[in-house]
Motif scaffolding. Structure first.
Motif, PDB file in Angstrom:
ATOM      1  N   ASP A 122      33.426  -3.321  35.366  1.00  0.00           N
ATOM      2  CA  ASP A 122      32.723  -4.448  35.963  1.00  0.00           C
ATOM      3  C   ASP A 122      32.766  -4.286  37.472  1.00  0.00           C
ATOM      4  N   ARG A 123      32.325  -5.303  38.194  1.00  0.00           N
ATOM      5  CA  ARG A 123      32.254  -5.213  39.651  1.00  0.00           C
ATOM      6  C   ARG A 123      33.617  -4.913  40.280  1.00  0.00           C
ATOM      7  N   ASN A 124      34.685  -5.408  39.675  1.00  0.00           N
ATOM      8  CA  ASN A 124      36.012  -5.289  40.288  1.00  0.00           C
ATOM      9  C   ASN A 124      36.683  -3.940  40.045  1.00  0.00           C
ATOM     10  N   CYS A 125      36.286  -3.243  38.984  1.00  0.00           N
ATOM     11  CA  CYS A 125      37.030  -2.018  38.641  1.00  0.00           C
ATOM     12  C   CYS A 125      36.174  -0.759  38.547  1.00  0.00           C
ATOM     13  N   PHE A 126      34.861  -0.832  38.826  1.00  0.00           N
ATOM     14  CA  PHE A 126      34.003   0.346  38.597  1.00  0.00           C
ATOM     15  C   PHE A 126      34.451   1.557  39.395  1.00  0.00           C
ATOM     16  N   GLN A 127      34.948   1.336  40.622  1.00  0.00           N
ATOM     17  CA  GLN A 127      35.359   2.478  41.444  1.00  0.00           C
ATOM     18  C   GLN A 127      36.538   3.219  40.817  1.00  0.00           C
ATOM     19  N   ASN A 128      37.533   2.478  40.362  1.00  0.00           N
ATOM     20  CA  ASN A 128      38.698   3.112  39.741  1.00  0.00           C
ATOM     21  C   ASN A 128      38.330   3.795  38.430  1.00  0.00           C
ATOM     22  N   VAL A 129      37.510   3.116  37.612  1.00  0.00           N
ATOM     23  CA  VAL A 129      37.123   3.669  36.316  1.00  0.00           C
ATOM     24  C   VAL A 129      36.386   4.996  36.489  1.00  0.00           C
ATOM     25  N   ILE A 130      35.387   5.003  37.368  1.00  0.00           N
ATOM     26  CA  ILE A 130      34.581   6.224  37.558  1.00  0.00           C
ATOM     27  C   ILE A 130      35.381   7.302  38.276  1.00  0.00           C
ATOM     28  N   SER A 131      36.160   6.924  39.281  1.00  0.00           N
ATOM     29  CA  SER A 131      36.961   7.908  40.022  1.00  0.00           C
ATOM     30  C   SER A 131      37.964   8.609  39.124  1.00  0.00           C
ATOM     31  N   ASN A 132      38.517   7.880  38.174  1.00  0.00           N
ATOM     32  CA  ASN A 132      39.530   8.462  37.284  1.00  0.00           C
ATOM     33  C   ASN A 132      38.964   9.494  36.318  1.00  0.00           C
ATOM     34  N   ILE A 133      37.669   9.422  36.052  1.00  0.00           N
ATOM     35  CA  ILE A 133      37.096  10.334  35.053  1.00  0.00           C
ATOM     36  C   ILE A 133      36.187  11.391  35.670  1.00  0.00           C
ATOM     37  N   MET A 134      35.598  11.147  36.844  1.00  0.00           N
ATOM     38  CA  MET A 134      34.536  12.043  37.315  1.00  0.00           C
ATOM     39  C   MET A 134      35.028  13.441  37.684  1.00  0.00           C
ATOM     40  N   HIS A 135      36.328  13.593  37.959  1.00  0.00           N
ATOM     41  CA  HIS A 135      36.840  14.931  38.293  1.00  0.00           C
ATOM     42  C   HIS A 135      37.269  15.713  37.054  1.00  0.00           C
ATOM     43  N   ASP A 136      37.253  15.038  35.897  1.00  0.00           N
ATOM     44  CA  ASP A 136      37.702  15.674  34.654  1.00  0.00           C
ATOM     45  C   ASP A 136      36.539  16.138  33.784  1.00  0.00           C
ATOM     46  N   VAL A 137      35.329  16.071  34.323  1.00  0.00           N
ATOM     47  CA  VAL A 137      34.149  16.495  33.566  1.00  0.00           C
ATOM     48  C   VAL A 137      33.409  17.579  34.345  1.00  0.00           C
ATOM     49  N   ASP A 138      32.497  18.241  33.657  1.00  0.00           N
ATOM     50  CA  ASP A 138      31.751  19.340  34.288  1.00  0.00           C
ATOM     51  C   ASP A 138      30.407  18.901  34.841  1.00  0.00           C
ATOM     52  N   ALA A 139      29.838  17.840  34.286  1.00  0.00           N
ATOM     53  CA  ALA A 139      28.536  17.360  34.747  1.00  0.00           C
ATOM     54  C   ALA A 139      28.452  15.858  34.539  1.00  0.00           C
ATOM     55  N   ILE A 140      27.751  15.194  35.460  1.00  0.00           N
ATOM     56  CA  ILE A 140      27.619  13.735  35.444  1.00  0.00           C
ATOM     57  C   ILE A 140      26.144  13.387  35.591  1.00  0.00           C
ATOM     58  N   CYS A 141      25.654  12.441  34.808  1.00  0.00           N
ATOM     59  CA  CYS A 141      24.319  11.915  35.059  1.00  0.00           C
ATOM     60  C   CYS A 141      24.408  10.427  35.366  1.00  0.00           C
ATOM     61  N   TYR A 142      23.531   9.980  36.245  1.00  0.00           N
ATOM     62  CA  TYR A 142      23.567   8.591  36.697  1.00  0.00           C
ATOM     63  C   TYR A 142      22.155   8.108  37.008  1.00  0.00           C
ATOM     64  N   GLY A 143      21.861   6.888  36.576  1.00  0.00           N
ATOM     65  CA  GLY A 143      20.615   6.267  36.999  1.00  0.00           C
ATOM     66  C   GLY A 143      19.767   5.667  35.908  1.00  0.00           C
ATOM     67  N   SER A 144      19.873   6.151  34.678  1.00  0.00           N
ATOM     68  CA  SER A 144      19.018   5.650  33.601  1.00  0.00           C
ATOM     69  C   SER A 144      19.381   4.203  33.278  1.00  0.00           C
ATOM     70  N   GLY A 145      18.445   3.302  33.449  1.00  0.00           N
ATOM     71  CA  GLY A 145      18.638   1.915  33.035  1.00  0.00           C
ATOM     72  C   GLY A 145      19.602   1.105  33.872  1.00  0.00           C
ATOM     73  N   ILE A 146      19.881   1.500  35.113  1.00  0.00           N
ATOM     74  CA  ILE A 146      20.846   0.763  35.945  1.00  0.00           C
ATOM     75  C   ILE A 146      20.171  -0.328  36.781  1.00  0.00           C
ATOM     76  N   ASN A 147      18.930  -0.618  36.500  1.00  0.00           N
ATOM     77  CA  ASN A 147      18.135  -1.521  37.342  1.00  0.00           C
ATOM     78  C   ASN A 147      18.787  -2.879  37.565  1.00  0.00           C
ATOM     79  N   GLN A 148      19.528  -3.405  36.585  1.00  0.00           N
ATOM     80  CA  GLN A 148      20.143  -4.720  36.707  1.00  0.00           C
ATOM     81  C   GLN A 148      21.610  -4.656  37.153  1.00  0.00           C
ATOM     82  N   LEU A 149      22.021  -3.479  37.600  1.00  0.00           N
ATOM     83  CA  LEU A 149      23.409  -3.308  38.028  1.00  0.00           C
ATOM     84  C   LEU A 149      23.514  -3.692  39.510  1.00  0.00           C
TER      85      LEU A 149
END
Length: 485
Positions: free
Chosen positions: A283-310
């Motif tokens: 949610d608004r309060n934890c998105f940075q921690n949630v994404i930061s904790n996982i984004m270095h443990d993957v090989d590829a990331i996609c972002y943008g599909s359907g985020i219009n209301q975010l």
């Protein structure tokens, strides 16, 4: 093999034949390939320009006359430009040349006005000629490139010469791949010529054999994630389907360890459909921690599909561009966030891929849509080089370009994909293959080919009108099962 104008000029220069010899070879090859298309009694009109494309037509006329065909030649430009054109003019009987084309009623028209080097707009006198020829009830053949069109892009004018068949000389050009868009010919046929080859070609090819060559099979001793991990960040309230289609696309490509980070409001909807996916609701309060904790443990990331209301969509974009060192694919709304601030792409850290459709790309580079459609390859290449970014430009013919100039033109698939959600599905294919295959350009080419190949398989059994994107899972499984994978 597809070659651009510069490559074709290099090939011709390397070929151990003089221009005169090459034109004679072309004339004979044209005769061999054209005569099965016409009747012996047909009245043939060859319309020639002043360059070597016109010389090809004159060489053909010479052979047709020797074989007792009824041939007329109309010289659109009266003054020959090349020595080869001038020499051939002196060898043809004068009575075959016509001055008033409007009085002719040919059965066959052969277009030899402009070749692959033509660039720019046709003049009014050419528009009048092409309009007249297009309206004649005759079988129409274009030699190499339909006159008035450009070889390197789908750049055509509505007045340009339209053919029943276009005969590509030596190699296909980009123009030949874009017929779904410009519809300048009903059929294209390649005429092989004894030309030299190049060590490297700009345009990539992809087919099932090549796809399987580079696709990493799951080994007997494999464990989850051994072939890579992918992260999807997408969806928002009212647009859960976008994240679901991302996920379907990724799983279709065999991703065995898939992470999905999404807003907690849509988490129950998406998670209920995909039990094998690792979810990271935020949610608004934890998105940075949630994404930061996982984004270095993957090989590829996609972002943008359907985020219009975010509400914090831009914050996530900045987080990825400033902190990820992996491959990041930006789609849909994430691309729109870049409008008027492209400079941030030059400051970002990850390897970047953008997947705009043609209108999004036109808005992104602030160019008119029609201009972008006509010059999509050159404009996409300019962008890719300036911003060191792979561009997957979605249109009737999707193209992929890299910062180093590598290019792929997709000719597969059909209009069934002209529907909401198809781009979200493709993004899932791309993120999965970028995790599985470490060469990002190759991965994008494989993803686009596979996505469109499956579309063709689905529409053999189901209608284009009611095409269901969720069928991809079934047909991807059938594809791999047929290969014992």
């Amino acid at each position: 093999m597809i070659v651009n104008v510069q490559e074709m000029k290099t090939i011709e220069a390397k070929t151990p034949l003089s221009t005169k010899e090459l034109i004679n070879v072309v004339g004979k090859a044209l005769f061999t390939n054209i005569t099965p298309l016409i009747k012996n009694q047909d009245k043939i009109m060859i319309v020639c320009g002043k360059g070597n494309n016109g010389a090809d037509g004159l060489a053909l006329a010479q052979i047709l006359i020797k074989n007792n065909y009824d041939v007329q030649v109309y010289l659109f430009h009266k003054d020959a430009k090349t020595k080869e054109n001038k020499d051939l003019l002196t060898k043809l009987p004068t009575n075959i040349f016509i001055n008033d084309i409007t009085k002719q009623k040919p059965d066959v028209i052969i277009d030899c006005i402009y070749g692959f080097s033509f660039k720019g707009s046709i003049r009014n006198e050419e528009k009048k000629l092409f309009d007249f020829l297009n309206n004649l009830k005759a079988f129409k053949i274009s030699i190499d490139i339909n006159s008035g069109c450009e070889a390197d892009d789908p750049c055509c004018d509505k007045h340009d010469f339209k053919s029943d068949i276009t005969l590509a000389l030596g190699h296909y050009k980009p123009f030949h791949m874009f017929n779904k868009e410009h519809q300048m010919f009903k059929k294209v046929q390649l005429i092989p010529l004894p030309l030299s080859s190049l060590d490297n070609y700009t345009f990539a090819n992809m087919d099932q054999e090549t796809f399987l060559k580079y696709y990493p099979k799951i080994k007997a001793n494999a464990h989850k994630g051994i072939n890579g991990k992918a992260l999807i960040i997408g969806g928002s309230y009212g647009m859960a389907g976008a994240a679901m289609l991302n996920t379907i696309g990724s799983l279709c490509c065999g991703m065995t360890y898939l992470h999905v980070a999404l807003e907690d409001t849509i988490y129950p909807i998406v998670a209920s459909k995909f039990p094998s996916v690792v979810f990271h609701p935020f949610d608004r309060n934890c998105f940075q921690n949630v994404i930061s904790n996982i984004m270095h443990d993957v090989d590829a990331i996609c972002y943008g599909s359907g985020i219009n209301q975010l509400p914090y969509q831009n914050d996530i974009l900045e987080l990825l561009l400033q902190n990820s060192y992996k491959t990041v694919i930006l789609d849909a709304q994430a691309i729109r966030l870049l409008i008027d601030k492209l400079f941030i792409l030059k400051l970002r850290k990850p390897q970047l891929i953008i997947t705009p459709h043609i209108k999004e790309f036109a808005d992104l580079i602030n160019k008119p849509l029609e201009l972008v459609k006509a010059h999509k390859i050159s404009l996409a290449l300019t962008f890719a080089k300036e911003y060191n970014t792979i561009v997957v430009l979605k249109d009737t013919n999707t193209i992929i370009v890299s910062p180093t100039g590598e290019t792929y033109i997709n000719t597969h698939g059909n209009q069934a994909l002209a529907r909401a959600g198809s781009g979200d599905l493709l993004t899932g294919f791309i993120v999965s293959l970028c995790a599985l295959v470490k060469d990002n350009f190759l991965a994008c080419v494989m993803a686009v080919w596979f996505y469109n190949h499956l579309c063709e398989q689905i529409t053999k059994d189901y209608s284009i009108t009611c095409f269901n994107l969720e069928l991809y899972s079934k047909y991807a499984d059938a594809f791999f099962k047929s290969l014992n994978m």
